[in-house]
Structures are given as C-alpha cells and as structure tokens.
Design an enzyme around this catalytic site. Structure first.
Site, PDB file in Angstrom:
ATOM      1  N   LYS A   1       5.094   6.211   3.755  1.00  0.00           N
ATOM      2  CA  LYS A   1       4.335   4.939   4.047  1.00  0.00           C
ATOM      3  C   LYS A   1       4.217   4.510   2.489  1.00  0.00           C
ATOM      4  O   LYS A   1       4.082   5.171   1.634  1.00  0.00           O
ATOM      5  CB  LYS A   1       3.078   5.403   4.646  1.00  0.00           C
ATOM      6  CG  LYS A   1       2.201   4.098   5.057  1.00  0.00           C
ATOM      7  CD  LYS A   1       0.813   4.958   5.823  1.00  0.00           C
ATOM      8  CE  LYS A   1       0.024   3.781   6.205  1.00  0.00           C
ATOM      9  NZ  LYS A   1      -1.260   4.377   6.839  1.00  0.00           N
TER      10      LYS A   1
ATOM     11  N   SER B   1      -2.209   2.136  11.287  1.00  0.00           N
ATOM     12  CA  SER B   1      -1.621   1.172  10.034  1.00  0.00           C
ATOM     13  C   SER B   1      -0.201   1.698   9.853  1.00  0.00           C
ATOM     14  O   SER B   1       0.519   0.904   9.031  1.00  0.00           O
ATOM     15  CB  SER B   1      -2.661   1.168   8.763  1.00  0.00           C
ATOM     16  OG  SER B   1      -2.672   2.487   8.441  1.00  0.00           O
TER      17      SER B   1
ATOM     18  N   SER C   1      -4.266   6.362  12.509  1.00  0.00           N
ATOM     19  CA  SER C   1      -3.213   5.542  11.981  1.00  0.00           C
ATOM     20  C   SER C   1      -1.923   6.337  11.985  1.00  0.00           C
ATOM     21  O   SER C   1      -1.031   5.739  11.639  1.00  0.00           O
ATOM     22  CB  SER C   1      -3.656   4.819  10.749  1.00  0.00           C
ATOM     23  OG  SER C   1      -4.418   3.914  10.847  1.00  0.00           O
TER      24      SER C   1
END
Length: 489
Positions: free
Chosen positions: A78, A153, A177
């Site tokens: 990420k 997210s 997330s």
C-alpha cells in the site's frame, strides 16, 4: 500459470527448478501491463526494481541459499508505506512527489526475506475511506465487477491480491481497511493485534488504531507473510516484544473442540440477507469440523462507530498537521506570508474527505469540548475492550460477518455517514486492538464475494489463522477467480 499460484506453490516450483523468480516477476509484470489499466490497483509499478531483485533471488535459489519462504515471491505494498527511493504518495496530491530516504520496517523485512517488490498500491487518501474512491489520483475497481468499488482504504492491495496482480500484498487497517476490502474482493485479509507489527515508516492516520497486515490468496500465505513482518522494532515504541510463533506450523490441528462465539450484536438490522445466510453457513461448517459454538454478547458494539469517528479524526488532525508546505511534498505558490502559504498548500493538497476529518478532529480536541467528545469516546473504547475480554473468558474466537453488505457501485454512496457504516462490524476490533481476519465465505447470486470475519484474543493470531485455515480447507470459495482474464498465464 505462475500468477495463479499461491506463495507455497510458487516456492515449491522454485525449489524444484520448474520456474525462477525472474520468470515469476516477468509474468506478474506482464499481467499488470495487460490488466491493471482496467483494475487500477497500482499507483507505481517498480519494474526495474522487481527484475533486479528477482535476478538476485535467481542466484540465491540456484546456489541453494534461499533467504526465506518468500524469497523470489512478487509482492506489492500500500502506498502509505515508506519505500527507499520510491515515491510514497499516500493517495494524496500533497505527497505526490515525496520520495522517502528510508524503508518502513515491514518493507525492510520483506526485502531481507528476499521478496520482490512489484510496486505501490492505490488507496483512499491518507487511508480515509471505505471504497478507494477517495484516492487523489483515480478510483480502483473491484476485479469481480469493474463497476463496483473494491472497498477501502486498502482497495488497491485487495484488488491486486484477488486479481492475481501480486502473489501477496500489504495494507493497513485503522477501522477495517484490510478486512472490509478483503471481503469485497474475495481475498484473505489479516489485521494483526495492535503492536504485533511495527508501524515505523507507516504514514500515520490514527496512531492508536493503525496496524499493518497482509492480503493473500490463502490463509497459509497470510501466515507466511505475517511471520516475516511481525515482531518488536526498536524504532517503534508501540511495537510489543512478545514471541512471534511459527504461524505456518500453527495452522495444523483443526478446530476440534475450539470454542467459537457468535456475537448477537453483529447480526444487525440491515444486514444483507445473502451475507447473513453465507456467514451462518460458514459457522455451520466450523461446527461440522468439531468446533463448539455459543452465543455471546458485546453490548457496547453500537457505540463503536461514533466513538471511532471522534478518536480517529482527532488523531488524524494532529498527525496531518505536519503537511504544511515546509517539510514534505507540495507547496502552493502565491502565499504572501507563512500562514497564507500554509492555508493555500493544505487547501490545494488535501481532498474533501481528509478536510472533513481534520475539521471534525480539530473540533473534538478544541478547548471546552475535549471531555465532552474525545474523552468520552475513549471511555467508550474501554467499555468495548471489556466486552471482548469478557467474551474471551468463555470462547476462543468470535465469528461474524465482515461487512453488512457486499461491494457497492462506484459513486453509489455520496453521503459520508452511509459510507462510514461499511465499517460498523470491523471498527470495534480496532478500538480493542485485537487480531481479526476476513476469509472468502461465499458469493451472492450476482457473483459478489462475501467475507467471514474471525476475531481473536490479543497476540493470538495463531488461533485465528488456525480456525480460518480449517474453514478454508473445508470450502472452495477461495479458489474462485474473478473474470478478468479468460486466458490466465
């Protein structure tokens, strides 16, 4: 077929000499070039880095000196994890050109284990969102239905793992997330106990809640990745010095006699009937494998969402104060003095959702309101933690839906409060600092994935993973592939 293999299967191919890390990296890079224009999981593809690391892994394996079970395995992370010499945007314009001079600890540990870094994955700006529509650059799409969101997210991380665009990925989980996008995309997503994995080099959203964890194609692969990234770190005072078990070995043994609690408050009004039916069926599978199930109560669950949306924005408003046009990334032109430069930079650099949470957090922390809002939310957090402690006096793990519904359409949820409800079944786990995993547990009639959430005691990821692995060994949901490519390599 290399991109369809699990980490375990890929490693076995390497050891038998049937494939090389360079061939695996090339296959993934080719698949990313062919398909990621539709999925949009990647913000940055590090082709040269990947091929160089893969060539080094080729040499180690040929010499019989692999560094770990991840040696030569293509992974991606990420884009809020700092990567030395590779830009780290956090999905925000304000960090669009930021290139860190150091690696996050988890990235350094992946490198030391010989993993091959394919690139950086899209996300909601500063991890604020539940759909990856709040990236400043572009939304990521769900590989099962390109008209739907992948969750957030860590939507890029989930879509890449589910779409065979990386063998495994890393994400972060502040209020769900990792688990929520894993459920939406049909991947395995593990949130470790707070403190189990170092947060050094993670761009902070809410420091008392953020935790890094893996996405993978199977529970066994998630266990392998966790074994590499877990452990105390002298550079992160919130990481905890407790022994790191052999998670892969801990998967054996099944669930015979395991006590599984079913929290009544997680089967709420508004829960999608197809989600509820799939999760009840999954619980029956665990029961059929020898687990003992019983109902438990977590009475303060309904206060989790409002408490979270005071604590997390309050911490975010403090953490994001550092982005002022002086220390990192963007500086907007035209400011006549320092304060005006700050204002112009932050107005231009932050998106609407980030500004909304900064305002909410600053208000909650302001003089005269601290005790009424932030202080009260922290007291609620203690009650939620006690609920879990009492439940775990009777059971070993909890089983529940990961999300109230399945992946929704891009642009469908425009009301922020409706968006926040996506995390209502994952947030309490973050407030209590517990480990939780989401595993594929079925599909709707429309073909959208459904997730089963398993929650454990602090630092007992081994039991959570064992239960998830036993379920996965008895079902085939994780073997289904999204209809991205009819001719897989």
């Amino acid at each position: 077929m290399l991109t369809r293999l699990t980490i375990e299967e890929l490693g076995a191919r390497f050891r038998r000499g049937e494939a090389t890390p360079s061939q695996a990296a090339a296959a993934y890079l080719e698949r990313i070039a062919a398909l990621d224009g539709r999925v949009k999981a990647y913000l940055t593809v590090t082709r040269d880095t990947a091929l160089g690391q893969a060539a080094a892994a080729d040499a180690r394996l040929a010499a019989g000196r692999p560094l770990s079970p991840l040696d030569g395995v293509p992974v991606a992370v990420k884009d809020l994890l700092c990567t030395r010499g590779i830009r780290t945007t956090c999905g925000s314009r304000i960090l669009e050109t930021f290139v860190p001079p150091y690696d996050a600890t988890v990235v350094a540990r992946l490198r030391a284990a010989g993993a091959v870094l394919l690139g950086k994955l899209n996300m909601d700006e500063f991890a604020m969102g539940s759909s990856t529509e709040h990236s400043a650059f572009f939304p990521t799409r769900n590989p099962w239905d390109l008209g739907r969101v992948p969750g957030g997210s860590s939507g890029g991380s989930a879509a890449a793992a589910a779409g065979d665009l990386a063998a495994a990925t890393l994400g972060s989980d502040t209020g769900g997330s990792i688990r929520q996008p894993a459920a939406f995309c049909g991947a395995v997503g593990l949130k470790p106990t707070y403190g189990r994995v170092s947060r050094y080099g993670l761009v902070a959203f809410a420091s008392s809640l953020d935790q890094i964890g893996p996405f993978a194609k199977t529970v066994a692969d998630a266990a392998l990745v966790l074994g590499v990234i877990a452990g105390a770190d002298r550079r992160d005072s919130t990481s905890v010095d407790v022994p790191v078990p052999d998670y892969r070995a801990a998967l054996a043994g099944g669930v015979e006699g395991l006590r599984v609690g079913i929290p009544a408050e997680y089967f709420i009004e508004g829960l999608d009937p197809e989600v509820e039916a799939a999760v009840q069926t999954a619980i029956a599978v665990l029961r059929g494998l020898g687990a003992k199930t019983e109902g438990v109560s977590l009475p303060h669950t309904r206060y989790g969402l409002p408490a979270y949306y005071l604590i997390a924005p309050a911490e975010a408003s403090s953490n994001l104060a550092r982005y002022d046009g002086v220390k990192y990334g963007l500086r907007a032109p035209g400011g006549r003095h320092l304060v005006e430069m700050y204002g112009r930079t932050r107005a231009a650099g932050f998106g609407a959702e980030v500004k909304r949470r900064i305002l909410l957090g600053a208000y909650a922390l302001s003089a005269g309101y601290y005790d009424a809002y932030y202080g009260k939310a922290q007291r609620v957090r203690t009650l939620i933690r006690r609920d879990f402690q009492q439940a775990f006096e009777r059971v070993d793990v909890l089983a529940a839906p990961t999300t109230p519904g399945v992946a929704f359409r891009l642009g469908e949820k425009t009301d922020p409060l409706q968006m926040y409800l996506n995390d209502i079944l994952t947030i309490p786990v973050n407030l209590a600092g517990l480990p939780g995993v989401s595993v594929p547990a079925g599909f709707t009639q429309a073909g959208l994935p459904i997730g089963l959430q398993l929650i454990g005691r602090p630092y007992d990821e081994a039991t959570v993973l064992r239960a998830a692995h036993a379920y996965q060994q008895a079902t085939e949901w994780h073997r289904r592939k999204p209809p991205l490519d009819p001719a897989p390599r």
